[in-house]
Design an enzyme around this catalytic site. Sequence first.
Site, mmCIF file in Angstrom:
data_model
loop_
_atom_site.group_PDB
_atom_site.id
_atom_site.type_symbol
_atom_site.label_atom_id
_atom_site.label_comp_id
_atom_site.label_asym_id
_atom_site.label_seq_id
_atom_site.Cartn_x
_atom_site.Cartn_y
_atom_site.Cartn_z
ATOM 1 N N ASN A 1 85.882 57.917 44.041
ATOM 2 C CA ASN A 1 85.475 58.812 42.958
ATOM 3 C C ASN A 1 84.825 60.033 43.617
ATOM 4 O O ASN A 1 83.700 59.951 44.101
ATOM 5 C CB ASN A 1 84.480 58.063 42.049
ATOM 6 C CG ASN A 1 83.897 58.944 40.960
ATOM 7 O OD1 ASN A 1 84.328 60.077 40.773
ATOM 8 N ND2 ASN A 1 82.903 58.421 40.248
ATOM 9 N N LYS B 1 83.703 62.620 42.315
ATOM 10 C CA LYS B 1 82.667 63.235 41.471
ATOM 11 C C LYS B 1 82.811 64.765 41.514
ATOM 12 O O LYS B 1 83.930 65.255 41.593
ATOM 13 C CB LYS B 1 81.271 62.752 41.888
ATOM 14 C CG LYS B 1 81.193 61.217 41.883
ATOM 15 C CD LYS B 1 79.800 60.685 41.927
ATOM 16 C CE LYS B 1 79.837 59.156 41.890
ATOM 17 N NZ LYS B 1 78.513 58.563 41.904
ATOM 18 N N HIS C 1 81.609 56.190 33.009
ATOM 19 C CA HIS C 1 80.764 56.132 34.214
ATOM 20 C C HIS C 1 79.311 56.328 33.788
ATOM 21 O O HIS C 1 79.029 57.098 32.863
ATOM 22 C CB HIS C 1 81.193 57.218 35.199
ATOM 23 C CG HIS C 1 80.549 57.057 36.534
ATOM 24 N ND1 HIS C 1 79.259 57.424 36.761
ATOM 25 C CD2 HIS C 1 81.006 56.527 37.688
ATOM 26 C CE1 HIS C 1 78.941 57.140 38.029
ATOM 27 N NE2 HIS C 1 79.997 56.596 38.605
ATOM 28 N N GLU D 1 76.996 58.007 34.964
ATOM 29 C CA GLU D 1 76.532 59.398 34.997
ATOM 30 C C GLU D 1 76.930 60.111 33.705
ATOM 31 O O GLU D 1 76.193 60.950 33.192
ATOM 32 C CB GLU D 1 77.102 60.112 36.239
ATOM 33 C CG GLU D 1 76.358 59.657 37.491
ATOM 34 C CD GLU D 1 77.144 59.750 38.780
ATOM 35 O OE1 GLU D 1 78.202 60.388 38.816
ATOM 36 O OE2 GLU D 1 76.691 59.134 39.782
ATOM 37 N N GLU E 1 78.899 48.656 37.872
ATOM 38 C CA GLU E 1 78.145 49.580 38.701
ATOM 39 C C GLU E 1 76.685 49.574 38.251
ATOM 40 O O GLU E 1 76.316 50.315 37.327
ATOM 41 C CB GLU E 1 78.722 50.992 38.562
ATOM 42 C CG GLU E 1 80.170 51.084 38.989
ATOM 43 C CD GLU E 1 80.528 52.486 39.477
ATOM 44 O OE1 GLU E 1 81.006 52.580 40.600
ATOM 45 O OE2 GLU E 1 80.285 53.450 38.742
ATOM 46 N N GLY F 1 74.562 55.816 44.327
ATOM 47 C CA GLY F 1 74.105 56.985 45.070
ATOM 48 C C GLY F 1 72.690 56.856 45.606
ATOM 49 O O GLY F 1 72.092 57.839 46.031
ATOM 50 N N SER G 1 76.843 52.321 46.096
ATOM 51 C CA SER G 1 76.516 52.363 47.522
ATOM 52 C C SER G 1 77.348 51.407 48.371
ATOM 53 O O SER G 1 76.842 50.804 49.320
ATOM 54 C CB SER G 1 75.016 52.131 47.737
ATOM 55 O OG SER G 1 74.265 53.135 47.086
ATOM 56 N N GLY H 1 81.854 56.023 45.680
ATOM 57 C CA GLY H 1 81.444 57.412 45.491
ATOM 58 C C GLY H 1 81.169 58.067 46.832
ATOM 59 O O GLY H 1 82.066 58.546 47.531
ATOM 60 N N GLY H 2 79.912 58.050 47.228
ATOM 61 C CA GLY H 2 79.469 58.735 48.445
ATOM 62 C C GLY H 2 80.339 58.448 49.665
ATOM 63 O O GLY H 2 80.723 59.370 50.395
HETATM 64 P P1 PGA Z 1 78.212 55.569 45.139
HETATM 65 O O1 PGA Z 1 78.889 55.865 43.733
HETATM 66 O O2 PGA Z 1 79.229 54.815 45.962
HETATM 67 O O3 PGA Z 1 77.877 56.905 45.701
HETATM 68 O O4 PGA Z 1 76.995 54.738 44.871
HETATM 69 C C1 PGA Z 1 79.703 54.909 43.109
HETATM 70 C C2 PGA Z 1 80.149 55.426 41.768
HETATM 71 O O5 PGA Z 1 79.340 56.078 41.093
HETATM 72 O O6 PGA Z 1 81.285 55.192 41.341
#
Ligand code: PGA
Length: 250
Positions: A9, A11, A94, A96, A166, A172, A211, A232-233
């Site tokens: 992702n 983002k 998601h 967010e 998640e 994150g 993470s 994500g990251g």
């Molecule tokens: P992250 O994000 O791996 O940076 O924690 C995961 C996500 O939000 O899908």
Amino acid sequence: MKKLYLIGNLKMNMTRDEIVPYLDEYIKVANGADNVTGICVPYVYLCKTAKIIKGSKALWGVQNMNSEEKGAYTGEISPKMLQDFDTKLVIIGHSERRQMYNETDESVNKKVKVALAYGYTPIMCFGETLDEREGGKHFDKVRKQIELGIDGVTKEDVTKMIFAYEPIWAIGTGKTATSAEAEEIIKYAKDIIANKYGLEHKDIIMLYGGSLKPSNAKEILSQPDIDGGLIGGACLKMEDFKSIIYTNVE
Ligand code: PGA
């Protein structure tokens, strides 16, 4: 060997000059992978992504969509528009978006059903906040998100979906759920779906996200009910993403 789903992702990251070499590299990684992999890109790179990814083994998609086909929805992208790009994956709900853009279980449910009707694979996200976990409310929260999120979805369609647990406190933050914590909730969520539809756990695809990184991927992805990861990251650095995509578990 268990076949995993490892979806990145992006983002709101990358510019055109960054995403082109990134995707060139990514398709090489995807073509060499035994696992299934996909990438969800920002809307503005739909054209570029469609061109670069075409013909590769990689799946791809977007990070949100509107549930309406067209109309006065300033700033939104419709499911019909996405058909022009051969998009397959759509992340829906998601955390967010739930937290910053007021998405609710009801709007998530509407989007899930529309995505399925258009033939997309919705990646429906769910998960609890730190307060909810510390207050012992995480099971109830997850039950509600799952039940409302798939309300009205048929048995056949639910097996076409991808779910992603998640925990918000792990996204994150560098803080990861332990493999036992992730497995516990994912097993619980699969039970809810399996019982509702008369399915088995193996019929339901459920990922962990929060993470996920090369150092913890194998341990988490080895859990019996965890079918892959939403990343994500760590997907922003191809070396790390590749290492996760190439994870082998029994
Ligand atoms: P992250 O994000 O791996 O940076 O924690 C995961 C996500 O939000 O899908």
